[in-house]
Write a protein that holds these residues in place. Sequence first.
Motif, PDB file in Angstrom:
ATOM      1  N   ALA A 158       0.812  -1.216   0.000  1.00 51.02           N
ATOM      2  CA  ALA A 158       0.000   0.000   0.000  1.00 51.02           C
ATOM      3  C   ALA A 158       0.847   1.268   0.000  1.00 51.02           C
ATOM      4  N   PHE A 159       1.863   1.327   0.858  1.00 49.30           N
ATOM      5  CA  PHE A 159       2.658   2.552   0.933  1.00 49.30           C
ATOM      6  C   PHE A 159       3.394   2.818  -0.379  1.00 49.30           C
ATOM      7  N   ASP A 160       3.879   1.766  -1.031  1.00 44.49           N
ATOM      8  CA  ASP A 160       4.544   1.937  -2.324  1.00 44.49           C
ATOM      9  C   ASP A 160       3.565   2.464  -3.373  1.00 44.49           C
ATOM     10  N   GLN A 161       2.333   1.962  -3.347  1.00 41.31           N
ATOM     11  CA  GLN A 161       1.345   2.443  -4.314  1.00 41.31           C
ATOM     12  C   GLN A 161       1.025   3.916  -4.080  1.00 41.31           C
ATOM     13  N   LEU A 162       0.962   4.323  -2.811  1.00 41.44           N
ATOM     14  CA  LEU A 162       0.675   5.728  -2.514  1.00 41.44           C
ATOM     15  C   LEU A 162       1.831   6.638  -2.920  1.00 41.44           C
ATOM     16  N   VAL A 163       3.058   6.196  -2.677  1.00 42.09           N
ATOM     17  CA  VAL A 163       4.220   6.975  -3.117  1.00 42.09           C
ATOM     18  C   VAL A 163       4.211   7.080  -4.636  1.00 42.09           C
ATOM     19  N   ASP A 164       3.912   5.974  -5.330  1.00 43.07           N
ATOM     20  CA  ASP A 164       3.802   6.021  -6.793  1.00 43.07           C
ATOM     21  C   ASP A 164       2.740   7.029  -7.212  1.00 43.07           C
ATOM     22  N   TYR A 165       1.605   7.027  -6.518  1.00 44.38           N
ATOM     23  CA  TYR A 165       0.543   7.965  -6.880  1.00 44.38           C
ATOM     24  C   TYR A 165       1.040   9.401  -6.750  1.00 44.38           C
ATOM     25  N   ILE A 166       1.679   9.702  -5.634  1.00 47.45           N
ATOM     26  CA  ILE A 166       2.167  11.071  -5.410  1.00 47.45           C
ATOM     27  C   ILE A 166       3.190  11.453  -6.469  1.00 47.45           C
ATOM     28  N   GLN A 167       4.161  10.568  -6.713  1.00 44.76           N
ATOM     29  CA  GLN A 167       5.247  10.912  -7.627  1.00 44.76           C
ATOM     30  C   GLN A 167       4.889  10.761  -9.099  1.00 44.76           C
ATOM     31  N   LYS A 168       4.324   9.609  -9.457  1.00 43.51           N
ATOM     32  CA  LYS A 168       4.079   9.317 -10.867  1.00 43.51           C
ATOM     33  C   LYS A 168       2.811   9.946 -11.406  1.00 43.51           C
ATOM     34  N   ARG A 169       1.883  10.255 -10.536  1.00 43.08           N
ATOM     35  CA  ARG A 169       0.607  10.783 -11.012  1.00 43.08           C
ATOM     36  C   ARG A 169       0.438  12.250 -10.639  1.00 43.08           C
ATOM     37  N   LEU A 170       0.375  12.515  -9.340  1.00 43.28           N
ATOM     38  CA  LEU A 170       0.033  13.861  -8.893  1.00 43.28           C
ATOM     39  C   LEU A 170       1.116  14.882  -9.238  1.00 43.28           C
ATOM     40  N   LEU A 171       2.349  14.646  -8.812  1.00 42.18           N
ATOM     41  CA  LEU A 171       3.413  15.620  -9.082  1.00 42.18           C
ATOM     42  C   LEU A 171       3.719  15.717 -10.573  1.00 42.18           C
ATOM     43  N   HIS A 172       3.681  14.598 -11.267  1.00 39.14           N
ATOM     44  CA  HIS A 172       3.928  14.609 -12.711  1.00 39.14           C
ATOM     45  C   HIS A 172       2.862  15.428 -13.441  1.00 39.14           C
ATOM     46  N   ARG A 173       1.596  15.196 -13.103  1.00 38.80           N
ATOM     47  CA  ARG A 173       0.513  15.944 -13.749  1.00 38.80           C
ATOM     48  C   ARG A 173       0.556  17.422 -13.357  1.00 38.80           C
ATOM     49  N   HIS A 174       0.947  17.700 -12.117  1.00 37.06           N
ATOM     50  CA  HIS A 174       1.068  19.091 -11.677  1.00 37.06           C
ATOM     51  C   HIS A 174       2.173  19.800 -12.469  1.00 37.06           C
ATOM     52  N   ALA A 175       3.302  19.139 -12.660  1.00 36.46           N
ATOM     53  CA  ALA A 175       4.415  19.718 -13.417  1.00 36.46           C
ATOM     54  C   ALA A 175       4.013  19.997 -14.867  1.00 36.46           C
ATOM     55  N   ARG A 176       3.160  19.158 -15.430  1.00 38.11           N
ATOM     56  CA  ARG A 176       2.667  19.363 -16.804  1.00 38.11           C
ATOM     57  C   ARG A 176       1.609  20.451 -16.886  1.00 38.11           C
ATOM     58  N   GLY A 177       1.117  20.912 -15.718  1.00 32.72           N
ATOM     59  CA  GLY A 177       0.059  21.919 -15.713  1.00 32.72           C
ATOM     60  C   GLY A 177      -1.333  21.330 -15.738  1.00 32.72           C
ATOM     61  N   ASP A 178      -1.460  20.016 -15.537  1.00 30.26           N
ATOM     62  CA  ASP A 178      -2.759  19.353 -15.574  1.00 30.26           C
ATOM     63  C   ASP A 178      -3.456  19.318 -14.215  1.00 30.26           C
ATOM     64  N   VAL A 179      -2.767  19.773 -13.160  1.00 29.78           N
ATOM     65  CA  VAL A 179      -3.336  19.871 -11.819  1.00 29.78           C
ATOM     66  C   VAL A 179      -2.923  21.218 -11.250  1.00 29.78           C
ATOM     67  N   THR A 180      -3.883  21.977 -10.737  1.00 25.23           N
ATOM     68  CA  THR A 180      -3.569  23.268 -10.137  1.00 25.23           C
ATOM     69  C   THR A 180      -4.277  23.401  -8.790  1.00 25.23           C
TER      70      THR A 180
END
Length: 186
Positions: free
Chosen positions: A119-141
């Motif tokens: 579970a913790f690995d999946q959450l870290v993946d979510y933060i890094q691979k999904r949320l921060l990545h999409r934020h850097a692309r401008g897809d999350v504000t």
Amino acid sequence: MVEHRPAWTDLRKLDQHHQKHCTGDAGECLKDVLGTDRLLSRNDYADLTDEVYDRAYIEYVAHERGEGEWWNPPAHYRVDGRSLKVVADLPNAIPRNYRSLHHVHYRGRHDPEEVSKPAFDQLVDYIQKRLLHRHARGDVTNCKLKVTKAFAEDLRDNPSTMRAAGYLTGKVVRAQQQLARAETNR
């Protein structure tokens, strides 16, 4: 302010999302994530939405770009240790509705190896691979990320997870700082 739990008050929307996320390939994905051999009924899907909302470890309020160029209305997101993501109206909305529940894929489609991660690995993946990545692309504000009460309760009940929890908490704090710096620079 007291936060009200969302509900599937629009049964037509519940039917649409059940159909979208519980049949075909998406239904097979959920079966794999849940470790079951049967597709979810509409009621099972609604119950699972409540379960993920209540037991998620991270949550955030943000404005996310949907598929294509359009933006979803700002929403409240919660993610559990299986990478199941609940999308709901903002906490101050009355009535407060669920918008969706789905499994997040990091490589564009379902990957059984991702499902077997702790579970913790999946959450870290979510933060890094999904949320921060999409934020850097401008897809999350306007993203405000935090850990949930369920996270703290599970730590209290299971001290053996403290090391992993410290790691996840550190990732959340660094992500909060990164998101805040990026918002300031926009």
